[in-house]
Design a protein around this motif. Sequence first.
Motif, PDB file in Angstrom:
ATOM      1  N   SER A 244      -9.929   3.139  12.390  1.00 25.68           N
ATOM      2  CA  SER A 244      -9.544   4.478  12.812  1.00 25.68           C
ATOM      3  C   SER A 244     -10.570   5.459  12.249  1.00 25.68           C
ATOM      4  CB  SER A 244      -8.171   4.813  12.268  1.00 25.68           C
ATOM      5  OG  SER A 244      -8.238   4.933  10.862  1.00 25.68           O
TER       6      SER A 244
ATOM      7  N   ALA B  31     -10.128   7.919  10.318  1.00 29.99           N
ATOM      8  CA  ALA B  31      -9.855   8.156   8.900  1.00 29.99           C
ATOM      9  C   ALA B  31     -10.447   7.053   8.032  1.00 29.99           C
ATOM     10  CB  ALA B  31      -8.349   8.252   8.672  1.00 29.99           C
ATOM     11  N   ARG B  32     -10.246   5.813   8.458  1.00 30.62           N
ATOM     12  CA  ARG B  32     -10.776   4.682   7.683  1.00 30.62           C
ATOM     13  C   ARG B  32     -12.285   4.703   7.666  1.00 30.62           C
ATOM     14  NH1 ARG B  32      -7.480  -0.545   9.986  1.00 30.62           N
ATOM     15  NH2 ARG B  32      -5.450   0.450  10.201  1.00 30.62           N
TER      16      ARG B  32
ATOM     17  N   ARG C 230      -9.680  -2.076   6.766  1.00 30.72           N
ATOM     18  CA  ARG C 230      -8.442  -2.034   5.981  1.00 30.72           C
ATOM     19  C   ARG C 230      -7.904  -0.608   5.925  1.00 30.72           C
ATOM     20  NH1 ARG C 230      -6.256  -6.680   2.927  1.00 30.72           N
ATOM     21  NH2 ARG C 230      -7.881  -8.257   3.000  1.00 30.72           N
ATOM     22  N   ASN C 231      -6.608  -0.502   6.064  1.00 33.88           N
ATOM     23  CA  ASN C 231      -5.941   0.795   5.996  1.00 33.88           C
ATOM     24  C   ASN C 231      -5.530   1.057   4.552  1.00 33.88           C
ATOM     25  OD1 ASN C 231      -4.640   3.160   6.701  1.00 33.88           O
ATOM     26  ND2 ASN C 231      -2.834   2.130   7.524  1.00 33.88           N
ATOM     27  N   ILE C 232      -6.479   1.460   3.757  1.00 35.00           N
ATOM     28  CA  ILE C 232      -6.283   1.594   2.308  1.00 35.00           C
ATOM     29  C   ILE C 232      -5.332   2.737   1.933  1.00 35.00           C
ATOM     30  CG2 ILE C 232      -8.258   3.130   2.058  1.00 35.00           C
ATOM     31  CD1 ILE C 232      -8.878   1.811  -0.605  1.00 35.00           C
ATOM     32  N   ALA C 233      -4.597   2.538   0.857  1.00 36.03           N
ATOM     33  CA  ALA C 233      -3.638   3.544   0.380  1.00 36.03           C
ATOM     34  C   ALA C 233      -4.249   4.422  -0.703  1.00 36.03           C
ATOM     35  CB  ALA C 233      -2.387   2.855  -0.140  1.00 36.03           C
ATOM     36  N   VAL C 234      -3.639   5.614  -0.934  1.00 35.26           N
ATOM     37  CA  VAL C 234      -4.188   6.612  -1.868  1.00 35.26           C
ATOM     38  C   VAL C 234      -4.562   6.094  -3.235  1.00 35.26           C
ATOM     39  CG1 VAL C 234      -3.794   9.079  -1.718  1.00 35.26           C
ATOM     40  CG2 VAL C 234      -1.848   7.528  -1.715  1.00 35.26           C
ATOM     41  N   ASP C 235      -3.690   5.349  -3.853  1.00 36.04           N
ATOM     42  CA  ASP C 235      -3.966   4.893  -5.210  1.00 36.04           C
ATOM     43  C   ASP C 235      -5.283   4.127  -5.296  1.00 36.04           C
ATOM     44  OD1 ASP C 235      -1.679   6.109  -6.072  1.00 36.04           O
ATOM     45  OD2 ASP C 235      -0.578   4.285  -6.538  1.00 36.04           O
TER      46      ASP C 235
ATOM     47  N   MET D  67      -7.755   4.379  -3.072  1.00 45.07           N
ATOM     48  CA  MET D  67      -8.836   5.300  -2.727  1.00 45.07           C
ATOM     49  C   MET D  67      -9.280   6.017  -3.999  1.00 45.07           C
ATOM     50  SD  MET D  67      -7.331   6.977   0.779  1.00 45.07           S
ATOM     51  CE  MET D  67      -8.799   7.786   1.380  1.00 45.07           C
ATOM     52  N   TRP D  68      -8.301   6.428  -4.767  1.00 47.01           N
ATOM     53  CA  TRP D  68      -8.549   7.113  -6.025  1.00 47.01           C
ATOM     54  C   TRP D  68      -9.357   6.230  -6.975  1.00 47.01           C
ATOM     55  CZ3 TRP D  68      -7.577  11.675  -8.694  1.00 47.01           C
ATOM     56  CH2 TRP D  68      -7.586  11.618 -10.083  1.00 47.01           C
TER      57      TRP D  68
ATOM     58  N   LEU E 125     -12.026  12.330  -5.060  1.00 45.34           N
ATOM     59  CA  LEU E 125     -11.560  11.698  -3.829  1.00 45.34           C
ATOM     60  C   LEU E 125     -11.835  12.552  -2.592  1.00 45.34           C
ATOM     61  CD1 LEU E 125     -10.214   9.576  -2.220  1.00 45.34           C
ATOM     62  CD2 LEU E 125      -7.999  10.287  -3.098  1.00 45.34           C
ATOM     63  N   LYS E 126     -11.627  13.837  -2.716  1.00 47.45           N
ATOM     64  CA  LYS E 126     -11.821  14.720  -1.570  1.00 47.45           C
ATOM     65  C   LYS E 126     -13.259  14.715  -1.065  1.00 47.45           C
ATOM     66  CE  LYS E 126     -12.541  18.831  -4.421  1.00 47.45           C
ATOM     67  NZ  LYS E 126     -12.045  20.185  -4.751  1.00 47.45           N
TER      68      LYS E 126
ATOM     69  N   LEU F 181     -14.092  12.238   1.812  1.00 46.75           N
ATOM     70  CA  LEU F 181     -13.439  12.457   3.097  1.00 46.75           C
ATOM     71  C   LEU F 181     -14.092  13.638   3.784  1.00 46.75           C
ATOM     72  CD1 LEU F 181      -9.859  11.926   1.757  1.00 46.75           C
ATOM     73  CD2 LEU F 181     -10.956  10.490   3.462  1.00 46.75           C
TER      74      LEU F 181
END
Lengths: 73, 73
Positions: free
Chosen positions: A8, A10-11, A51-56, A58-59, A69-70, A73
């Motif tokens: 996607s 986002a990914r 992979r649809n990675i989660a926030v933790d 990503m951090w 993190l920002k 993106l």
Amino acid sequence: MAGKSGPSPARLTFGKKLRAVRRAKDMTLEDLAETSGLNWSYISQVESGHRNIAVDNMWKLAQGVGMELKDLL
Amino acid sequence: MAGKSGPSPARLTFGKKLRAVRRAKDMTLEDLAETSGLNWSYISQVESGHRNIAVDNMWKLAQGVGMELKDLL
DNA sequence: GTGTGACTTCTAGTCCGTA
DNA sequence: ATACGGACTAGAAGTCACA
């Protein structure tokens, strides 16, 4: 593969920026694996948007590469 | 509750900003649920930092609230 | 050093009811 | 309009072997 659905926007945004930053800092996947505490193989899949990675996580990757993190993106 | 592990800084940052923006735009959880395509009950848990949300859904929430994802971090 | 598919375990995410 | 809880299903986390 775990993250089944195709890459996607986002990914891809996150993955590409992460890879760019990692390489700019001359870090290998194995280096980042160590600084982030994640598996290098998993990181590879994240960078390519599979992979649809989660926030933790990503951090953790942001930290491991020395960025906010920002800014990945 | 599914997301057992306590709120992490990453979750809280995103959750708090999302809630702030949503309220600033006078949107209810149900409104955001509709614009994002996600369950309002789930969004409530994300906003309070109890869920480790994945990128694709973070993106949907950002879209649903009319912002760039990076501005919610 | 890296990409990928396959696999298991664990949780993200849905849905319902209740308050 | 929001929160919380239970119960369930889809899919993320995490690892490996092979290229």
